[in-house]
Every structure is written in structure tokens, then in C-alpha cells.
Design a protein around this motif. Sequence first.
Motif, PDB file in Angstrom:
ATOM      1  N   GLU A  83      31.043  27.749   0.613  1.00 38.90           N
ATOM      2  CA  GLU A  83      30.305  28.983   0.374  1.00 38.90           C
ATOM      3  C   GLU A  83      29.675  29.503   1.660  1.00 38.90           C
ATOM      4  O   GLU A  83      29.717  30.703   1.954  1.00 38.90           O
ATOM      5  CB  GLU A  83      29.225  28.733  -0.682  1.00 38.90           C
ATOM      6  CG  GLU A  83      28.380  29.944  -0.995  1.00 38.90           C
ATOM      7  CD  GLU A  83      27.305  29.640  -2.026  1.00 38.90           C
ATOM      8  OE1 GLU A  83      26.426  30.489  -2.212  1.00 38.90           O
ATOM      9  OE2 GLU A  83      27.352  28.547  -2.629  1.00 38.90           O
ATOM     10  N   GLU A  84      29.098  28.581   2.460  1.00 37.45           N
ATOM     11  CA  GLU A  84      28.453  29.006   3.696  1.00 37.45           C
ATOM     12  C   GLU A  84      29.471  29.517   4.710  1.00 37.45           C
ATOM     13  O   GLU A  84      29.127  30.295   5.603  1.00 37.45           O
ATOM     14  CB  GLU A  84      27.665  27.840   4.303  1.00 37.45           C
ATOM     15  CG  GLU A  84      26.596  27.247   3.404  1.00 37.45           C
ATOM     16  CD  GLU A  84      25.582  28.275   2.948  1.00 37.45           C
ATOM     17  OE1 GLU A  84      25.354  29.264   3.676  1.00 37.45           O
ATOM     18  OE2 GLU A  84      25.017  28.101   1.846  1.00 37.45           O
ATOM     19  N   THR A 139      22.164  40.034  10.308  1.00 33.85           N
ATOM     20  CA  THR A 139      22.665  38.743  10.793  1.00 33.85           C
ATOM     21  C   THR A 139      21.598  37.673  10.675  1.00 33.85           C
ATOM     22  O   THR A 139      21.874  36.523  10.313  1.00 33.85           O
ATOM     23  CB  THR A 139      23.120  38.880  12.256  1.00 33.85           C
ATOM     24  OG1 THR A 139      24.102  39.910  12.360  1.00 33.85           O
ATOM     25  CG2 THR A 139      23.701  37.561  12.763  1.00 33.85           C
ATOM     26  N   LYS A 140      20.357  38.045  10.970  1.00 33.81           N
ATOM     27  CA  LYS A 140      19.261  37.091  10.857  1.00 33.81           C
ATOM     28  C   LYS A 140      19.096  36.618   9.416  1.00 33.81           C
ATOM     29  O   LYS A 140      18.894  35.421   9.160  1.00 33.81           O
ATOM     30  CB  LYS A 140      17.961  37.734  11.354  1.00 33.81           C
ATOM     31  CG  LYS A 140      16.763  36.787  11.304  1.00 33.81           C
ATOM     32  CD  LYS A 140      15.489  37.517  11.646  1.00 33.81           C
ATOM     33  CE  LYS A 140      15.161  38.542  10.584  1.00 33.81           C
ATOM     34  NZ  LYS A 140      13.843  39.178  10.809  1.00 33.81           N
ATOM     35  N   ARG A 153      20.008  32.329   5.234  1.00 36.77           N
ATOM     36  CA  ARG A 153      20.672  31.804   4.053  1.00 36.77           C
ATOM     37  C   ARG A 153      21.519  30.575   4.403  1.00 36.77           C
ATOM     38  O   ARG A 153      21.533  29.577   3.676  1.00 36.77           O
ATOM     39  CB  ARG A 153      21.536  32.890   3.410  1.00 36.77           C
ATOM     40  CG  ARG A 153      20.748  33.937   2.638  1.00 36.77           C
ATOM     41  CD  ARG A 153      21.662  34.826   1.833  1.00 36.77           C
ATOM     42  NE  ARG A 153      22.425  35.727   2.698  1.00 36.77           N
ATOM     43  CZ  ARG A 153      22.037  36.961   3.010  1.00 36.77           C
ATOM     44  NH1 ARG A 153      20.901  37.432   2.525  1.00 36.77           N
ATOM     45  NH2 ARG A 153      22.767  37.719   3.783  1.00 36.77           N
ATOM     46  N   ILE A 154      22.238  30.662   5.506  1.00 38.09           N
ATOM     47  CA  ILE A 154      23.077  29.531   5.927  1.00 38.09           C
ATOM     48  C   ILE A 154      22.215  28.327   6.257  1.00 38.09           C
ATOM     49  O   ILE A 154      22.518  27.188   5.870  1.00 38.09           O
ATOM     50  CB  ILE A 154      23.944  29.942   7.133  1.00 38.09           C
ATOM     51  CG1 ILE A 154      24.951  31.021   6.719  1.00 38.09           C
ATOM     52  CG2 ILE A 154      24.672  28.727   7.711  1.00 38.09           C
ATOM     53  CD1 ILE A 154      25.699  31.631   7.876  1.00 38.09           C
ATOM     54  N   LEU A 207      22.431  24.754   4.376  1.00 41.31           N
ATOM     55  CA  LEU A 207      22.758  23.526   5.099  1.00 41.31           C
ATOM     56  C   LEU A 207      21.607  22.535   5.046  1.00 41.31           C
ATOM     57  O   LEU A 207      21.831  21.319   4.958  1.00 41.31           O
ATOM     58  CB  LEU A 207      23.114  23.847   6.547  1.00 41.31           C
ATOM     59  CG  LEU A 207      24.405  24.640   6.762  1.00 41.31           C
ATOM     60  CD1 LEU A 207      24.622  24.913   8.239  1.00 41.31           C
ATOM     61  CD2 LEU A 207      25.607  23.900   6.182  1.00 41.31           C
ATOM     62  N   SER A 208      20.385  23.026   5.116  1.00 38.49           N
ATOM     63  CA  SER A 208      19.233  22.126   5.039  1.00 38.49           C
ATOM     64  C   SER A 208      19.192  21.406   3.699  1.00 38.49           C
ATOM     65  O   SER A 208      18.863  20.224   3.615  1.00 38.49           O
ATOM     66  CB  SER A 208      17.931  22.909   5.252  1.00 38.49           C
ATOM     67  OG  SER A 208      17.892  23.473   6.535  1.00 38.49           O
ATOM     68  N   LYS A 209      19.557  22.118   2.644  1.00 39.09           N
ATOM     69  CA  LYS A 209      19.589  21.491   1.320  1.00 39.09           C
ATOM     70  C   LYS A 209      20.695  20.452   1.229  1.00 39.09           C
ATOM     71  O   LYS A 209      20.536  19.397   0.616  1.00 39.09           O
ATOM     72  CB  LYS A 209      19.783  22.564   0.255  1.00 39.09           C
ATOM     73  CG  LYS A 209      19.752  22.032  -1.167  1.00 39.09           C
ATOM     74  CD  LYS A 209      19.902  23.165  -2.167  1.00 39.09           C
ATOM     75  CE  LYS A 209      19.867  22.628  -3.596  1.00 39.09           C
ATOM     76  NZ  LYS A 209      20.010  23.734  -4.586  1.00 39.09           N
ATOM     77  N   LEU A 210      21.834  20.748   1.886  1.00 42.03           N
ATOM     78  CA  LEU A 210      22.966  19.830   1.824  1.00 42.03           C
ATOM     79  C   LEU A 210      22.698  18.544   2.582  1.00 42.03           C
ATOM     80  O   LEU A 210      23.014  17.451   2.125  1.00 42.03           O
ATOM     81  CB  LEU A 210      24.225  20.507   2.383  1.00 42.03           C
ATOM     82  CG  LEU A 210      24.831  21.613   1.520  1.00 42.03           C
ATOM     83  CD1 LEU A 210      25.989  22.272   2.255  1.00 42.03           C
ATOM     84  CD2 LEU A 210      25.305  21.055   0.187  1.00 42.03           C
TER      85      LEU A 210
END
Length: 420
Positions: free
Chosen positions: A176-177, A223-224, A229-230, A234-237
Motif C-alpha cells: 500500500e505504501e 508531498t509532505k 502517511r508513509i 512504516l512506523s506501525k509496521l
Amino acid sequence: MKMNPFDSPFRVSLGSAVFFLGLVAFRSLSPFVIGASTGAAVVGFRVFLDSLTGEMSASESVLTHLPAAGYYISFSMMAAAVRFRQRMAAPIRAGAVGAALDFLANACELGIRYGMGEPFSFSGQTIIVLWLFAILRSFCVIGVYNMWVTKHVRSLAEARKQELERLMMVSSGLYEEMFYLQKSMALMEDMTRQSYDLYSQLIERKHVEPRVALELAEHIHETKKDMQRIFAGLSKLIGRQSVRGRVPIAELCAMVIRANEKYASLSGKTIAFSYNGHIDLMTDQLYPLLSVLNNLVSNAVEAIEKMGAVTLHARLHGSELIIEVEDTGPGIAADDIAWIFQPGFTTKYDRRGNPSTGIGLTHARDIAQTLGGHLQLVKSEPGHTVFRLAVPTARLLQDTLSGAEIPSDREADRQGNAVI
């Protein structure tokens, strides 16, 4: 628990089964060590029990029980000789071999007792009894061992199942990311071109519509938000919220190498990366140094055609940290060396013939100067190109925010609206 089937000191007990199980379970120990230590422990324990009851003297007790050690020692030596532990993959065959070893070890103990003068006679009934106990003990031990192995395998299978489920969740999250990254990459490429066009128009003192700067700011804000969101995904993953603290220079260079190994692999190139340096220095200037080194190493990867090598050399020279990026690419043309740090100069084109923005090395040089250092081309010839980054160690040791924390959405919106 014990039995004396022949009306003699010879006994059959559960201790033999426990010894058998330990022989196949404790693979880190030599079979002879297990057999000798068990034999000594059994003889000592039986002598101790006799001393408590006072049925016989210590010397008589030792002579009575010493042959028992022969069972354990002979069993372990025969098990080592036939490599019994390697046969456990076939339980029925292992049970048959174990029964034979048990029978022979019992026969060895009886032979020792007979040689020491104990009244005993071998008969068909004796052989049948010994085989019966040998088969029962052997297959009982093999069964218990395999139940333990089965439970262990099931635990591993369950752990692997959970790990696979976790990896599938991570994979779906990364998938998704990836779309956000693709969108952001395209948007950042457009912003880079627009920024350079705006820079060129301002240098030439041309009239620039204010709307151009506003559109650029809007793209930057979008973009920011994508990056936020990315980062959150990723931090959650990976279970991390921020990256703080000092990082060793060696680890920083290793991060650059790992990232560009993947870049080279995706580009279909075979490039050997290496790091050479033994310095005890840590810094929290992570992102400026990563930006410079990634730019230099990725340029080296792009310059190498098919096969080559890239090496990072790090050393301390006086009050400066020196990091050199060396590659075996074709080098830089002599006519281009004077222009490589000029904004807009490029020799790279994409598949459609569009030129690169030509601001990578300029940006890297500006970052180095911001850190109080400098970036220069030391050597460039076919097969040997070296860029050198020099940064004062005093600047690297300053305490600064790592910049890894992304502001909250509300703060980001407020900052973005202020820009727009």
C-alpha cells in the motif's frame, strides 16, 4: 523402582531408561561422558543407600554395584560406535538398534558380575528376559523422545505460522505504501524541474508569475502529507516512532551501502560494495551525511556500466572526518570536471531523453558547506574515481535534533497553510 529378575544383585530399573533418554536428548555432550558420569553417579548412590541401611560394608557395596557402571559405559561406547543419535530420524529402526544395545549392555554387566564370582548361569530364559526388558525400554524411550520432538516441531510450526502471518501483514502494508511512494517520487521529480526552471528564470531576471511559486508550495505540501502517511504506516509496521541518538560512522556507511546494494541490484548491475575504516566516532548529523554519501554512492552506481566496485574509506585527519567514495566507473571527462558542481550541469538522461536536473552534486556540496566542511573531486580517470567529503569533528559532535520525528497532522496542516 527396580526389579531383580535373576535373584542376584543384577537389577532392572527406570534409571536405565532415563539414561537412554538423556543419551539421545543431550546431543551437546559426548556419549562416553554421559555413560561414565551416569555409571559413577549410580554406583555412588547405591553405595550411599547401603551405608544408610548398614546391610553391608562399604567395600562389599562397591564390589556389588561396580558392575552396574559397566552397563552405562558399555552402552554409551556402543551407541557412539554405531552413531545411534543419527538414527533417530527412523524411529522403528532406532528402537530396534536401541534394544540391541540395551541387551548387549546388560549382557556386558552380567559378564562382569560372573567374572567377579557372582553365582549366575546364562539360559534361554535369561536371554528372553533381557530381550523383553531391552525392547520395552528402547521403544518406550524412542516414543517419549519422538513425542517431545513432535511437540517441539509443532511449536516451531506455530511460531512460523504466526511469523508468516505477520510478514503477510507487513507485505500488504508495504504494498500500500508503495503507491504513495510512486506518486511522491513523480511529484518530487516535477517539483525539482519546476524549482530549477524558477531558479533559471530568476537568474536571468525574467518575469515570474506568483502563481508558479504558489503551485510549487502546494506540491511540496502534498508531498509532505504523503510522506507523513508513509512514515506513519512504516512506523506501525516496524514498531518504531522515531530515530534518535548518535549513530556510529561505520553504521551510517553501512546504511548507505545496504541501500545502494538494492539500487544496484534493481539496475541489473553486479557491484561489490565495501567499507574501510576503524574510527570510534558517533554523530547525530545523520540526515545531512546520508544525503551527501547517498548522492555520491548512487552516482557511482549509475556511472558503472555492468560490473564494478564501490568502496567507502573513513578516517580521522586532524580535526576533520574524511570520507572518500571510490568507484571503478569510467570516470569524468576532463572537460566536464570544472562544471560538475555547477547547478544544472548533467550528463545523465532518462530513457525518453530527458536530462537530469543536474543539482545533485551541487546540493551535496552545499550540505557539506553547511556542516562547515567541503566536498571535492580528488581523482577521476577510467577505472578510478574518488570524491572526498571532509567535515569538522566538532560539528559532528554537536547535539542537534535528529529530525526523525514527523510533526503531527494538525501541526503539519498549520505549517502547510502558513506556507501556502
